[in-house]
Motif scaffolding. Structure first.
Motif, PDB file in Angstrom:
ATOM      1  N   GLY A 135     -28.171  57.869 104.975  1.00  0.00           N
ATOM      2  CA  GLY A 135     -29.464  58.501 104.731  1.00  0.00           C
ATOM      3  C   GLY A 135     -29.818  59.568 105.749  1.00  0.00           C
ATOM      4  N   TYR A 136     -28.909  59.819 106.719  1.00  0.00           N
ATOM      5  CA  TYR A 136     -29.146  60.965 107.609  1.00  0.00           C
ATOM      6  C   TYR A 136     -28.750  62.202 106.811  1.00  0.00           C
ATOM      7  CZ  TYR A 136     -29.959  63.100 112.147  1.00  0.00           C
ATOM      8  OH  TYR A 136     -30.484  63.843 113.197  1.00  0.00           O
ATOM      9  N   THR A 137     -29.660  62.570 105.897  1.00  0.00           N
ATOM     10  CA  THR A 137     -29.295  63.457 104.791  1.00  0.00           C
ATOM     11  C   THR A 137     -30.189  64.688 104.726  1.00  0.00           C
ATOM     12  OG1 THR A 137     -28.564  61.540 103.522  1.00  0.00           O
ATOM     13  CG2 THR A 137     -29.069  63.534 102.266  1.00  0.00           C
ATOM     14  N   ALA A 138     -29.573  65.826 104.440  1.00  0.00           N
ATOM     15  CA  ALA A 138     -30.296  67.073 104.191  1.00  0.00           C
ATOM     16  C   ALA A 138     -30.023  67.514 102.759  1.00  0.00           C
ATOM     17  CB  ALA A 138     -29.846  68.155 105.176  1.00  0.00           C
ATOM     18  N   LEU A 139     -31.087  67.790 101.999  1.00  0.00           N
ATOM     19  CA  LEU A 139     -30.953  68.220 100.599  1.00  0.00           C
ATOM     20  C   LEU A 139     -31.154  69.733 100.563  1.00  0.00           C
ATOM     21  CD1 LEU A 139     -33.260  65.416  99.130  1.00  0.00           C
ATOM     22  CD2 LEU A 139     -30.780  65.343  99.384  1.00  0.00           C
ATOM     23  N   VAL A 140     -30.066  70.488 100.666  1.00  0.00           N
ATOM     24  CA  VAL A 140     -30.166  71.933 100.877  1.00  0.00           C
ATOM     25  C   VAL A 140     -29.488  72.741  99.773  1.00  0.00           C
ATOM     26  CG1 VAL A 140     -30.443  71.747 103.365  1.00  0.00           C
ATOM     27  CG2 VAL A 140     -28.144  71.784 102.414  1.00  0.00           C
ATOM     28  N   TYR A 141     -29.309  72.142  98.594  1.00  0.00           N
ATOM     29  CA  TYR A 141     -28.609  72.852  97.524  1.00  0.00           C
ATOM     30  C   TYR A 141     -29.369  74.078  97.037  1.00  0.00           C
ATOM     31  CZ  TYR A 141     -31.632  69.454  95.169  1.00  0.00           C
ATOM     32  OH  TYR A 141     -32.699  68.673  94.789  1.00  0.00           O
ATOM     33  N   VAL A 144     -26.246  67.754 100.965  1.00  0.00           N
ATOM     34  CA  VAL A 144     -26.088  68.111  99.557  1.00  0.00           C
ATOM     35  C   VAL A 144     -26.130  69.631  99.468  1.00  0.00           C
ATOM     36  CG1 VAL A 144     -26.907  67.741  97.214  1.00  0.00           C
ATOM     37  CG2 VAL A 144     -27.264  65.967  98.952  1.00  0.00           C
ATOM     38  N   VAL A 145     -24.961  70.254  99.317  1.00  0.00           N
ATOM     39  CA  VAL A 145     -24.834  71.712  99.419  1.00  0.00           C
ATOM     40  C   VAL A 145     -24.891  72.413  98.079  1.00  0.00           C
ATOM     41  CG1 VAL A 145     -23.482  71.532 101.545  1.00  0.00           C
ATOM     42  CG2 VAL A 145     -22.291  71.630  99.338  1.00  0.00           C
ATOM     43  N   ALA A 146     -24.770  71.655  96.976  1.00  0.00           N
ATOM     44  CA  ALA A 146     -24.713  72.313  95.656  1.00  0.00           C
ATOM     45  C   ALA A 146     -25.197  71.352  94.583  1.00  0.00           C
ATOM     46  CB  ALA A 146     -23.280  72.766  95.353  1.00  0.00           C
ATOM     47  N   ASP A 147     -25.620  71.950  93.481  1.00  0.00           N
ATOM     48  CA  ASP A 147     -26.086  71.157  92.349  1.00  0.00           C
ATOM     49  C   ASP A 147     -25.873  72.003  91.096  1.00  0.00           C
ATOM     50  OD1 ASP A 147     -28.268  68.675  91.816  1.00  0.00           O
ATOM     51  OD2 ASP A 147     -28.298  70.287  90.329  1.00  0.00           O
ATOM     52  N   GLU A 148     -25.496  71.366  90.013  1.00  0.00           N
ATOM     53  CA  GLU A 148     -25.197  72.121  88.795  1.00  0.00           C
ATOM     54  C   GLU A 148     -26.410  72.897  88.281  1.00  0.00           C
ATOM     55  OE1 GLU A 148     -24.579  70.028  85.100  1.00  0.00           O
ATOM     56  OE2 GLU A 148     -25.383  68.186  85.933  1.00  0.00           O
ATOM     57  N   ARG A 149     -27.621  72.462  88.646  1.00  0.00           N
ATOM     58  CA  ARG A 149     -28.831  73.150  88.175  1.00  0.00           C
ATOM     59  C   ARG A 149     -29.151  74.380  89.003  1.00  0.00           C
ATOM     60  NH1 ARG A 149     -32.675  68.242  89.169  1.00  0.00           N
ATOM     61  NH2 ARG A 149     -31.346  68.317  91.018  1.00  0.00           N
ATOM     62  N   TYR A 150     -28.683  74.423  90.257  1.00  0.00           N
ATOM     63  CA  TYR A 150     -29.084  75.481  91.175  1.00  0.00           C
ATOM     64  C   TYR A 150     -27.920  76.307  91.704  1.00  0.00           C
ATOM     65  CZ  TYR A 150     -33.364  72.716  91.138  1.00  0.00           C
ATOM     66  OH  TYR A 150     -34.484  72.032  90.737  1.00  0.00           O
ATOM     67  N   GLY A 151     -26.713  75.838  91.537  1.00  0.00           N
ATOM     68  CA  GLY A 151     -25.563  76.558  92.058  1.00  0.00           C
ATOM     69  C   GLY A 151     -25.165  76.071  93.446  1.00  0.00           C
ATOM     70  N   ILE A 152     -24.471  76.928  94.173  1.00  0.00           N
ATOM     71  CA  ILE A 152     -23.921  76.554  95.487  1.00  0.00           C
ATOM     72  C   ILE A 152     -24.623  77.334  96.582  1.00  0.00           C
ATOM     73  CG2 ILE A 152     -21.822  76.359  96.873  1.00  0.00           C
ATOM     74  CD1 ILE A 152     -20.239  76.702  94.218  1.00  0.00           C
ATOM     75  N   ASN A 153     -25.222  76.635  97.527  1.00  0.00           N
ATOM     76  CA  ASN A 153     -25.835  77.271  98.685  1.00  0.00           C
ATOM     77  C   ASN A 153     -24.726  77.531  99.708  1.00  0.00           C
ATOM     78  OD1 ASN A 153     -27.171  77.999 101.025  1.00  0.00           O
ATOM     79  ND2 ASN A 153     -28.813  76.499 100.769  1.00  0.00           N
ATOM     80  N   MET A 154     -24.206  78.760  99.697  1.00  0.00           N
ATOM     81  CA  MET A 154     -23.049  79.068 100.535  1.00  0.00           C
ATOM     82  C   MET A 154     -23.403  79.067 102.022  1.00  0.00           C
ATOM     83  SD  MET A 154     -20.412  79.326  98.580  1.00  0.00           S
ATOM     84  CE  MET A 154     -19.142  80.408  99.263  1.00  0.00           C
ATOM     85  N   ASP A 155     -24.660  79.362 102.362  1.00  0.00           N
ATOM     86  CA  ASP A 155     -25.072  79.247 103.769  1.00  0.00           C
ATOM     87  C   ASP A 155     -24.986  77.789 104.226  1.00  0.00           C
ATOM     88  OD1 ASP A 155     -25.666  81.972 103.730  1.00  0.00           O
ATOM     89  OD2 ASP A 155     -27.706  81.585 103.019  1.00  0.00           O
ATOM     90  N   ALA A 156     -25.410  76.878 103.330  1.00  0.00           N
ATOM     91  CA  ALA A 156     -25.333  75.453 103.658  1.00  0.00           C
ATOM     92  C   ALA A 156     -23.882  74.989 103.754  1.00  0.00           C
ATOM     93  CB  ALA A 156     -26.069  74.638 102.594  1.00  0.00           C
ATOM     94  N   VAL A 157     -23.036  75.531 102.893  1.00  0.00           N
ATOM     95  CA  VAL A 157     -21.615  75.179 102.947  1.00  0.00           C
ATOM     96  C   VAL A 157     -21.041  75.531 104.317  1.00  0.00           C
ATOM     97  CG1 VAL A 157     -19.332  75.838 102.069  1.00  0.00           C
ATOM     98  CG2 VAL A 157     -21.203  75.345 100.457  1.00  0.00           C
ATOM     99  N   TYR A 158     -21.329  76.747 104.790  1.00  0.00           N
ATOM    100  CA  TYR A 158     -20.745  77.178 106.060  1.00  0.00           C
ATOM    101  C   TYR A 158     -21.306  76.357 107.229  1.00  0.00           C
ATOM    102  CZ  TYR A 158     -18.806  80.169 109.655  1.00  0.00           C
ATOM    103  OH  TYR A 158     -18.087  80.631 110.732  1.00  0.00           O
TER     104      TYR A 158
END
Length: 450
Positions: free
Chosen positions: A120-126, A155-169
């Protein structure tokens, strides 16, 4: 749920004694939103007290059910509301150090109630960053270094919003720093997610979603050894017969998991959540998804045909398991972690490449999991691997993830020992060519709806 008949009981006992059948995880999800407080110390106190209050009897109850049913339960775990939500007001008042106070409190609570892991040490950044998300993401390496049971996810991506490439990096940067701080081992408690299920019992990606009840029990089944034995007995069967028999086996395994989950939930006085139907391997001989695929018809896992064999297995598991429960959840497919599956680890020594593994993840869940790469693997390459897996998730709509371990000082072909159920694995080779796309900012959009 109807009770098992005599024949099923006998079969189940045989599966437990001879085929390594167990329940991989019983995970208690706990809502912590009511603990939110702008004072980090007050928030930490509230978090500790609530976890101990709700989960104080978890281990004892699970062990009671183990003894009554004769079904081993490998791990007892807790999943809590994402820290970026629980600690938002404290972070706004006191800055990023506030979330580290919560990390310490979560780990202390996990130790006090005796569970193996707490997620649960989680960031929802999709779809972007909040101030709290950034604090969680920035402190993941330190939080993991300073704790023993805490698991982190982004959480870097979601099918509804796409891929947050800044979060990926930025997640790739967190992976790299975590490896450097923990000699690689801490990366087993850090995962990048796409289409994250909010009710999975499996770590490192488990968290208690905001749509979940106050508390609930989710169960993760196991059983690769059981399925392997079934496939081995059907050497000359056609594909349809093989598919049918795997479905029947998955049905029985799932009923065992559901029975355990219902009993634990009833005794804790909380709701029963879901059974995650995923086949979860272990490093034990014979408890391997890779060996199932080889008995379906491969000279070695990783050779041509591996993706098709995995698709057959995954489809049969899902259909058979879904028929046995009305509450399936989580990932509910077949896991193919490298270090945690002795067969996968053997295949990775000679045949299985990172590229073939990625192709196989297109038809199952979790993705690139427990893969060890050289310690000098660049951040850009790790980010590219995460982005590729996120693209598969966004394009197919299924959950995917990357749990990758840059092993400091290790080179391709070296062995890296994780220990226990985390197993061991060869260090896999990665391309010398780096992605340069991360010079760009922003997101890759979701797919166009059909």
């Amino acid at each position: 749920m109807s009770s098992l008949d005599v024949e099923e009981v006998i079969e189940t006992i045989e599966m437990i004694r001879m085929r390594n059948l167990d329940v991989r995880a019983v995970t208690l999800g706990i809502n912590l939103l009511d603990c939110a407080h702008p004072d980090p110390e007050e928030l930490a106190r509230g978090v500790r007290e609530k976890i101990v209050e709700v989960a104080g009897d978890l281990v004892e109850v699970v062990e009671e059910v183990e003894d009554e049913l004769g079904v081993p339960v490998v791990n007892k775990r807790i999943a809590v509301t994402p820290c970026s939500l629980v600690a938002a007001s404290a972070i706004r008042k006191e800055g990023r150090e506030a979330v580290l106070t919560i990390a310490e409190a979560l780990d202390e609570a996990a130790e006090e109630v005796g569970v193996d892991y707490l997620g649960g040490y989680t960031a929802l950044v999709y779809d972007g960053f909040t101030e709290a998300d950034e604090a969680v993401l920035d402190t993941i390496p330190e939080a993991i270094e300073e704790t023993e049971r805490l698991c982190a996810s982004v959480v870097v991506a979601d099918e509804r919003y796409g891929i947050n490439m800044d979060a990926v990096y930025r997640t790739a940067e967190a992976v790299k720093e975590t490896a450097e701080r923990t000699e690689g081992h801490g990366c087993a408690r850090l995962v990048a997610l796409t289409n994250a299920p909010e009710n999975t019992p499996f770590m490192a990606g488990a968290f208690h979603g905001v749509g979940q009840p106050e508390a609930c029990v989710n169960v993760g089944i196991s059983g690769p050894g059981v399925v392997r034995a079934v496939v081995e007995e059907l050497k000359d069967a056609d594909f349809r017969t093989l598919h049918d028999e795997i479905k029947r086996t998955a049905f029985k395994i799932t009923r065992v998991g559901e029975l355990v989950g219902h009993r634990v939930a009833e005794r804790l006085g909380v709701e029963f959540g879901a059974v995650d139907l995923s086949l979860a391997p272990t490093p034990e001989d014979g408890d391997s998804v890779a060996e199932i695929l080889e008995r379906i018809g491969l000279e070695s896992c990783g050779c041509p045909g591996s993706t098709a064999a995995l698709y057959l297995l995954m489809d049969a598991i899902k259909k058979g398991g879904a028929a046995a429960t009305s509450r399936h959840g989580g990932y509910s497919e077949a896991f193919i972690p490298v270090s945690e599956d002795a067969g996968m680890a053997r295949a990775a020594e000679e045949v299985l490449t990172l590229e073939k593994l990625e192709a196989m993840t297109a038809v199952c869940s979790v993705g690139i999991d427990m893969v060890v790469v050289p310690g000098d693997t660049p951040v850009e390459t790790i980010a590219g691997i995460i982005a590729d897996e996120a693209a598969i998730g966004v394009a197919t709509g299924k959950p995917t993830a990357v749990r990758i371990i840059p092993a400091p000082g290790k080179e391709p072909g070296d062995e890296f020992e994780m220990g226990g159920l985390l197993g061991r694995a060869p260090v896999m080779d990665v391309s010398d060519y780096r992605p340069t796309m991360f010079r760009r900012d922003g997101r890759i959009p979701p797919k166009f709806p059909r």
